[in-house]
Motif scaffolding. Structure first.
Motif, PDB file in Angstrom:
ATOM      1  N   THR A  34       6.911  69.217  -7.100  1.00  0.00           N
ATOM      2  CA  THR A  34       6.053  68.424  -6.741  1.00  0.00           C
ATOM      3  C   THR A  34       6.020  68.132  -5.163  1.00  0.00           C
ATOM      4  N   GLY A  35       6.812  68.498  -4.584  1.00  0.00           N
ATOM      5  CA  GLY A  35       7.131  68.289  -3.123  1.00  0.00           C
ATOM      6  C   GLY A  35       7.843  66.858  -2.938  1.00  0.00           C
ATOM      7  N   ILE A  46       0.075  62.135 -12.758  1.00  0.00           N
ATOM      8  CA  ILE A  46      -1.404  61.954 -11.767  1.00  0.00           C
ATOM      9  C   ILE A  46      -1.411  63.031 -11.105  1.00  0.00           C
ATOM     10  N   LEU A  47      -0.433  63.386 -10.237  1.00  0.00           N
ATOM     11  CA  LEU A  47      -0.343  64.510  -9.263  1.00  0.00           C
ATOM     12  C   LEU A  47      -0.451  65.823  -9.933  1.00  0.00           C
ATOM     13  N   ILE A  52      -3.841  68.947  -6.843  1.00  0.00           N
ATOM     14  CA  ILE A  52      -3.168  69.058  -5.533  1.00  0.00           C
ATOM     15  C   ILE A  52      -1.938  69.983  -5.648  1.00  0.00           C
ATOM     16  N   GLY A  53      -1.984  71.103  -4.885  1.00  0.00           N
ATOM     17  CA  GLY A  53      -0.864  71.955  -4.870  1.00  0.00           C
ATOM     18  C   GLY A  53       0.223  71.467  -3.982  1.00  0.00           C
ATOM     19  N   ILE A  67      -2.880  58.463  -2.175  1.00  0.00           N
ATOM     20  CA  ILE A  67      -3.804  58.671  -3.444  1.00  0.00           C
ATOM     21  C   ILE A  67      -3.159  58.357  -4.779  1.00  0.00           C
ATOM     22  N   LEU A  68      -1.882  58.643  -4.837  1.00  0.00           N
ATOM     23  CA  LEU A  68      -1.049  58.437  -6.078  1.00  0.00           C
ATOM     24  C   LEU A  68      -1.066  56.913  -6.195  1.00  0.00           C
ATOM     25  N   GLU A  69      -0.716  56.215  -5.142  1.00  0.00           N
ATOM     26  CA  GLU A  69      -0.597  54.720  -5.379  1.00  0.00           C
ATOM     27  C   GLU A  69      -1.959  54.014  -5.713  1.00  0.00           C
TER      28      GLU A  69
END
Length: 275
Positions: A34-35, A46-47, A52-53, A67-69
């Motif tokens: 995921t990074g 969610i990611l 989103i790569g 964005i995730l938050e």
């Protein structure tokens, strides 16, 4: 009369923190798929579903975390409709009147012509409302389902910043689409002839963003955003137009595998990774 304060009241203090809990600690981690390392499972899902790569994540880790938050706080769009429900709504939205549309219009004048047909401006007889008529010839090569989809997307997307589809007519192998008239012209003509001030640019961006937000919360993608398809009214209104490439995402098809629109107006990710 004098008022005195004791030393006890003069001294202000801050207590030590209590009930302290360390909930989430996320770090950028190139070795993780995921990074990130330390992502809560909810954020990871969610990611994963966002599209989103990892490459984009590594370039903008803080933006991705924001964005995730935001999404994890419950600020999510509604689930897309089921395919059969959208098909039913689309069918209801596309109702052709089998009569001559010119019987409903006065003072009709040709406003322009494109590859797909001609556009006229006139006044509706019933109430004097200024309208635009788009005329399309129906032939053997006409993609009827694509036309029906375009009309349905406009008819179902009623918003102040989206060009309103009023009525459709089918007469003598010609399809006429009656829409609200937006007589200020396209944004491309405006920016070609004038240098816009920053506050005007901000206003235009906000109005287009409101239209896109409306579409995206309903799982619809316009796919052809460009200055030609942004119309400016004489009153300063901003309208998103031309829904020929617009699509509806559904529960069964939550993503599109096709690439549409003008490459000069696309961001790099759709061009580099069409899927």
């Amino acid at each position: 009369m004098t008022r005195s304060l004791s030393k006890k009241h003069d001294e202000q203090g801050i207590s030590l923190p209590y009930n302290l809990q360390h909930i989430t600690h996320v770090q950028v981690d190139p070795s993780d798929s995921t990074g990130f390392s330390g992502l809560p499972e909810e954020w990871r899902q969610i990611l994963k579903s966002s599209g989103i790569g990892k490459e984009e994540t590594m370039r903008n880790p803080q933006i991705v975390l924001d964005i995730l938050e935001f999404r994890s706080a419950g600020c999510t769009r509604p689930a897309p409709p089921r395919a059969k429900d959208f098909k039913a709504a689309s069918k209801d939205a596309v109702q052709f009147k089998l009569e001559n549309p010119l019987n409903h219009i006065k003072s009709l004048k040709k406003a322009g012509e494109g590859s797909s047909g001609s556009v006229y401006i006139g006044d509706r007889l019933s109430d004097g409302r200024r309208i635009a008529l788009k005329r399309l010839e129906i032939g053997k090569q006409t993609n009827i389902p694509a036309l029906e989809n375009e009309i349905a997307m406009m008819a179902l997307s009623k918003h102040p910043n989206i060009t309103e589809c009023i009525q459709t007519f089918l007469w003598e192998r010609e399809l006429w689409i009656m829409m609200e008239a937006v007589e200020g012209g396209a944004l491309c003509d405006l920016i070609t002839n004038f240098c816009l001030e920053e506050d005007i640019v901000a206003y235009l961006c906000r109005e287009v963003a409101l239209a896109l937000s409306f579409l995206h919360t309903r799982s619809r993608i316009h796919r052809d955003i460009k200055s030609d398809n942004i119309l400016i009214g004489l009153d300063g209104s901003v309208k998103l137009a031309d829904f020929g490439y617009c699509v509806q995402l559904t529960e069964e098809a939550g993503r599109r595998n096709s690439l549409g629109g003008n490459p000069y107006w696309m961001g790099p990710p759709p061009i580099k990774t069409p899927n």
